[in-house]
Each structure stands twice: as structure tokens, then as C-alpha cells.
Enzyme design. Sequence first.
Site, mmCIF file in Angstrom:
data_model
loop_
_atom_site.group_PDB
_atom_site.id
_atom_site.type_symbol
_atom_site.label_atom_id
_atom_site.label_comp_id
_atom_site.label_asym_id
_atom_site.label_seq_id
_atom_site.Cartn_x
_atom_site.Cartn_y
_atom_site.Cartn_z
ATOM 1 N N GLU A 228 1.132 8.190 -3.879
ATOM 2 C CA GLU A 228 1.982 7.800 -2.754
ATOM 3 C C GLU A 228 3.251 8.648 -2.686
ATOM 4 O O GLU A 228 3.715 9.003 -1.608
ATOM 5 C CB GLU A 228 2.338 6.309 -2.854
ATOM 6 C CG GLU A 228 1.171 5.383 -2.578
ATOM 7 C CD GLU A 228 0.644 5.498 -1.160
ATOM 8 O OE1 GLU A 228 1.458 5.473 -0.217
ATOM 9 O OE2 GLU A 228 -0.580 5.624 -0.981
ATOM 10 N N HIS B 281 0.848 -1.191 0.000
ATOM 11 C CA HIS B 281 0.000 0.000 0.000
ATOM 12 C C HIS B 281 0.883 1.241 0.000
ATOM 13 O O HIS B 281 0.610 2.208 -0.693
ATOM 14 C CB HIS B 281 -0.930 -0.008 1.218
ATOM 15 C CG HIS B 281 -1.947 1.071 1.204
ATOM 16 N ND1 HIS B 281 -3.012 1.120 2.090
ATOM 17 C CD2 HIS B 281 -2.079 2.175 0.433
ATOM 18 C CE1 HIS B 281 -3.738 2.200 1.849
ATOM 19 N NE2 HIS B 281 -3.185 2.860 0.845
ATOM 20 N N HIS C 178 3.471 10.841 0.585
ATOM 21 C CA HIS C 178 4.405 10.254 1.556
ATOM 22 C C HIS C 178 5.871 10.313 1.119
ATOM 23 O O HIS C 178 6.761 10.534 1.941
ATOM 24 C CB HIS C 178 4.024 8.793 1.822
ATOM 25 C CG HIS C 178 2.635 8.610 2.333
ATOM 26 N ND1 HIS C 178 2.241 9.024 3.589
ATOM 27 C CD2 HIS C 178 1.526 8.070 1.751
ATOM 28 C CE1 HIS C 178 0.947 8.729 3.769
ATOM 29 N NE2 HIS C 178 0.501 8.164 2.670
#
Length: 234
Positions: free
Chosen positions: A103, A56, A107
Site C-alpha cells: 500500500e 484496505h 499509494h
Amino acid sequence: MRLCSPLIFCLMAAVASAFVISPKPMWTKLILTHHWPSTFCSMEPCHPTISYWTLHGLWPDKGIECNSTWHFNSSEIEDLRPDMEKSWPDLIKPTSSGFWKYEWQKHGTCAAKAESLNSQHKYFSKALELYHKLDLDSILKKFDITPSEKYYKFSQIEAAIENFYSVKPKIQCVHPSKNADVQLLGQIEICFDTDFALQDCEKEKDWVKNMSVDKVSGFSVCDHDIPVYYPPLP
């Protein structure tokens, strides 16, 4: 009216400037998050075709969207693409790189505060390296925890991971309804320190405090007393 002296003014300006330009502290923990496709696709518009745990994300514990000007560039990770498509697929849009872009922006730009992750290639390749190193699928199978129609105790799953990795993971489930007598195994987080050594994800006393945050994604910390269903492919 009495004016401030130049010295006092300079000191005040210096203090104010320090608050403005001082960088935010770097993260202290990385969270490698796996999700189970069958459970994920029970919440999202996708049809599960993968029967192994997929990535993930790799999430630092501090910061979100730390550099909006650092855009995702798929050409920088072209050599990683075969592994990305297998290990870190977009379950909703399998041919799209949008998931990786998301992502990275949310992040990766924060993880990049560390020199070891300060490029897109470093970030994604390190996530893949840690994912393969952990080999979560094999470890669960080693302890006879496999997707099936039977139910497991939460303690079985937690103990398997703790016994092998010697750290406490964060295990999340989907609760189909408020009074459901079963929960679906959905997401497992395993954590690392700044040197990429395994560490506990969080102390048990912190679980309830963080449950409301996790529910945003549809997952919440598993209830220790409710049987866990580890759903196979439909």
C-alpha cells in the site's frame, strides 16, 4: 542549409525541459477504502476471523507507484503497529507487513506529494485517524444494517451512509455469477478532499464507466436492483 538562431534553440530547449521536469499535478481526492473480511476471504485464500470492517487503503486519485526509490520501513511506524494489526490487517498473511509495504509503494508514495502526508508515519497514522473517525461499523449498525442471513436493498445501505456522512460513497460488491440473484457486500469507499473534509466519491453517471477498473480486484460497483448479502462469519 539555414541554421536556427541561438535564441530559437534556447527557447525550444526551455520548452522541452519544462515538459520533462514539470511535476505531475497533486491528487485532489483521497479514497479511504474499507473491505469486509468475510467477502474478501470468499475470493482469496484466507479464513475470516474478523467481524468488523477493516482498512484496505488510503488512495489518492492521481498516480500509482510515484517513487520506487522510497522503500517501506516498518520501523518508522512501530508505534502504530498495534492499531495497524487490528484496523489494517493483512487478511491473507496476518503476521506479515507485506500488505502495508504494498500500500505504501503503490499509494502512499503518491499521497506523500502533500506535506500533510509526506512521511510513512504521517500517511499511515492519517489513514488510521480517518478510519476511526468514520467508524463505519457503528454507523451501519445504527441503521440496523448488520451481517446476517437476510438480504438488504442496495438503497438501504447507500442511504444509511449518505444520511450520516452527507456524501455519496462508492459501494462495491462481488457478483458470484453473471446471472446471480444476489450480490455480496464487499468494499466501501468514502472520500476526502485535500483538507481531509468529506466529499462525494463520484457522481452516479461515472459508476458504469469505472466498473471495468474495479473488477480487477474482484469487486465491482453494486447493482442497484439486486439484493445485497452482508455475510456474517462462517
